[in-house]
Design a protein around this motif. Structure first.
Motif, PDB file in Angstrom:
ATOM      1  N   PHE A 173       5.324  -5.097   5.136  1.00  0.00           N
ATOM      2  CA  PHE A 173       5.658  -6.230   4.289  1.00  0.00           C
ATOM      3  C   PHE A 173       4.979  -6.160   2.934  1.00  0.00           C
ATOM      4  N   GLY A 174       3.868  -5.470   2.853  1.00  0.00           N
ATOM      5  CA  GLY A 174       3.299  -5.221   1.534  1.00  0.00           C
ATOM      6  C   GLY A 174       4.215  -4.367   0.688  1.00  0.00           C
ATOM      7  N   ILE A 175       4.876  -3.388   1.330  1.00  0.00           N
ATOM      8  CA  ILE A 175       5.772  -2.483   0.624  1.00  0.00           C
ATOM      9  C   ILE A 175       7.098  -3.161   0.289  1.00  0.00           C
ATOM     10  N   LEU A 176       7.744  -3.765   1.272  1.00  0.00           N
ATOM     11  CA  LEU A 176       9.109  -4.253   1.091  1.00  0.00           C
ATOM     12  C   LEU A 176       9.188  -5.569   0.338  1.00  0.00           C
ATOM     13  N   THR A 177       8.198  -6.430   0.464  1.00  0.00           N
ATOM     14  CA  THR A 177       8.294  -7.745  -0.163  1.00  0.00           C
ATOM     15  C   THR A 177       7.130  -8.059  -1.096  1.00  0.00           C
ATOM     16  N   TYR A 319      15.651   5.371   0.936  1.00  0.00           N
ATOM     17  CA  TYR A 319      14.582   4.568   0.344  1.00  0.00           C
ATOM     18  C   TYR A 319      13.407   4.773   1.282  1.00  0.00           C
ATOM     19  N   ASN A 320      12.302   5.326   0.797  1.00  0.00           N
ATOM     20  CA  ASN A 320      11.290   5.909   1.663  1.00  0.00           C
ATOM     21  C   ASN A 320       9.977   5.138   1.597  1.00  0.00           C
ATOM     22  N   LEU A 321       9.422   4.865   2.766  1.00  0.00           N
ATOM     23  CA  LEU A 321       8.240   4.026   2.859  1.00  0.00           C
ATOM     24  C   LEU A 321       7.122   4.773   3.574  1.00  0.00           C
ATOM     25  N   CYS A 322       6.040   5.029   2.850  1.00  0.00           N
ATOM     26  CA  CYS A 322       4.869   5.672   3.462  1.00  0.00           C
ATOM     27  C   CYS A 322       3.918   4.559   3.889  1.00  0.00           C
ATOM     28  N   PHE A 323       4.056   4.129   5.144  1.00  0.00           N
ATOM     29  CA  PHE A 323       3.386   2.884   5.526  1.00  0.00           C
ATOM     30  C   PHE A 323       1.904   3.048   5.832  1.00  0.00           C
ATOM     31  N   ASP A 324       1.392   4.296   5.929  1.00  0.00           N
ATOM     32  CA  ASP A 324      -0.056   4.421   6.097  1.00  0.00           C
ATOM     33  C   ASP A 324      -0.749   4.828   4.798  1.00  0.00           C
ATOM     34  N   ALA A 325      -0.027   4.805   3.675  1.00  0.00           N
ATOM     35  CA  ALA A 325      -0.651   5.033   2.374  1.00  0.00           C
ATOM     36  C   ALA A 325      -1.462   3.791   2.002  1.00  0.00           C
TER      37      ALA A 325
END
Length: 536
Positions: A173-177, A319-325
């Motif tokens: 949710f930090g990434i997407l919103t 659309y690419n999300l590196c969620f542990d960055a």
């Protein structure tokens, strides 16, 4: 009958949408006053001939639920600037694992199962989250009001989740919103509903294959320029590189004072303030003891001669999300054959990696610093490292031609003049006197922030932008919220001027299906794999 004069202060999405709706009326003359050299706000991005690279503030994914934005794009004839997203790819840098989520179809149980198994998420935690989402669907207005004053993390109970699940949820949710666990709980829960539950879509979708998400098939400023051209053809006047300094009542009209005196000789019958909340607050239009808090969020662009091996899997329409960055990075590879079509790239650089960081206040994994404490070179190395590029020499070759958001960020020793701008935030001053200057941040509603409506204490002055409350039960994403607030402000303006209009503000709602059906479907998607997961 003399035309009535309306000023739209701010040429971002909310201001341009307001101007578009107002320009539909022959009896209104519209003047857009914009502080930057060009309109578009946070949707600006284009090729910079001087630096020889594509530069943008941030990449954008627009949802099929964007009724207002897509309506304006359709009427302006620019919906074809968007192409469907094929998939979201969730990527874990530490392990190299990834899961592709099909955006051309609803989220199904198989995808939920794959996400849980691949990223070692906790089944009890995911069931708990599913139950929270389902409860929120039918939450009473009293419950929603209470959650408007509670922090999201407390309501979700995220601190009780296992480490892997907590990281996944917080970063997703930090990434997407752009949301945080200290954000208003009602906003976060609304975001969960919008993401996991079936919502009505815009009746105006881009041509071609349908998807739940769309990205621009060219630099974003091309769409903005097309919209500005249409507005100019309707007689809208644009005054750019002009910053409003004050709004002064003159009888029942208003003088918009600026830093260069560009509009000082004109009085306006109404004013739409489509500006950052700090500017609204500075002229007394927001009833708050202080300006609201903001978060840094920005894009960085890396011209590439060829794709590094670690990035090759992301070269399609994903659309690419590196969620542990640590800096919560979402990224795209821009090249002809992905989203972009028939775009001329500079010789020797047929690809651009565009990476947006939405939590740069966290300590990085390479240098252990927050973005605002890094030098530009350190920050660019950090971003590539967080995306999986371990080789320093390979990073250095790419970093040489890269940049972090030259639209709103500047790394300079001559930072004092920016202290006079309401929207400016500064990074730490380095030993040589240089520091980051961030001229525009994202607003994320905190639990203590009051609601801001479109109507002000000044008759004929109306607000639009990311802080303004808009119709609809669910908190909608930023670009659509900006568009809805722009239409809302235009409607209030026309009402104030006594002009008839047909502005119909449509927002996404849950599809007309029974809660039981979707409750069953969602819980099946989460619980169907309990037997396949190891005990925890």
């Amino acid at each position: 009958m003399a035309h009535q004069q309306v000023a739209v202060v701010g040429g971002g999405i909310s201001g341009l949408v307001a101007a578009f709706e107002l320009s539909e009326h022959d009896g209104v003359d519209v003047t857009v006053i914009e502080a930057a050299p060009e309109c578009g706000g946070k949707m600006r991005g284009d090729f910079n001939a001087e630096t020889g690279r594509f530069e943008e503030h941030s990449i954008r994914a627009l949802s099929s639920t964007y009724c207002s934005l897509f309506d304006v794009f359709a009427r302006a004839g620019i919906l074809d600037h968007l192409d469907p997203v094929a998939e979201y790819i969730f990527f874990e840098r530490a392990s190299g694992k990834r899961v592709a989520v099909d955006r051309t179809a609803p989220l199904d149980a198989g995808t939920v199962r794959e996400l849980i198994e691949t990223f070692d998420l906790s089944m009890p935690d995911m069931i708990h989250l599913a139950q929270k989402i389902l409860h929120h669907v039918n939450a009473s207005e009293d419950e929603r009001e209470r959650m408007a004053h509670q922090q999201a993390g407390d309501v979700i109970g995220v601190d009780d989740f296992g480490p892997a699940t907590r990281q996944f949820i917080v970063n997703w949710f930090g990434i997407l919103t752009g949301a945080r666990m200290h954000s208003k709980a009602v906003d976060i829960m609304d975001s969960f509903v919008l993401m996991f539950m079936p919502m009505t879509e815009s009746p105006n979708l881009p041509p071609g294959e349908t998807s739940t998400s769309y990205c621009f098939n060219r630099p974003t400023s091309h769409a903005i320029a097309a919209l500005v051209e249409i507005l100019a053809s309707r007689g809208v006047r644009f005054v750019q590189e002009t910053r409003m300094t004050n709004l002064v009542p003159r009888g029942d009209r208003y003088e918009v004072q600026t830093d260069v005196g560009a509009a000082d000789d004109q009085l306006f019958d109404a004013v739409v303030m489509a500006v950052p909340h700090e500017v609204m607050w500075s002229v007394g239009l927001i009833d708050s003891a202080r300006p609201f808090s903001d978060e840094w969020s920005f894009g960085s662009q890396f011209p590439l001669a060829e794709l590094p091996d670690v990035l090759t899997p992301f070269a399609g329409r994903s659309y690419n999300l590196c969620f542990d960055a640590p800096w919560n990075i979402v990224f795209q590879l821009q090249h002809n054959g992905s989203f972009w079509r028939d775009i001329r790239f500079p010789d020797g650089a047929p690809y651009t990696l565009s990476a947006t960081c939405s939590s740069p206040h966290h300590q990085g994994s390479l240098h252990g610093k927050r973005f605002m404490d890094c030098t530009p070179e350190e920050a660019l190395h950090e971003i590539l490292f967080q995306l999986g590029m371990d080789d320093e020499a390979a990073r250095a070759e790419i970093v040489h031609g890269a940049v972090s958001d030259p639209i709103y960020l500047e790394y300079t020793s001559d930072w004092e003049p920016y202290a006079q701008l309401e929207t400016t935030e500064f990074g730490r001053k380095h030993a040589d006197g240089t520091r980051w200057v961030d001229k525009a941040q994202i607003y994320v509603r905190s639990a203590e922030d009051p609601q801001v409506g479109p109507v002000t204490r000044m008759p004929g002055v109306f607000l639009a932008g990311e802080v303004v409350t808009v119709p609809g039960r669910w908190k909608i994403p930023t670009m659509e919220q900006a568009a809805v607030s722009g239409r809302q402000a235009a409607a209030w303006t026309l009402d104030h001027l006594g002009l008839e209009h047909s502005i119909d503000i449509e927002v996404a709602e849950l599809e007309k299906t029974t809660q039981a059906r979707w409750a069953s479907a969602l819980l099946r998607g989460v619980t169907a794999i309990t037997d396949r997961l190891p005990a925890r």
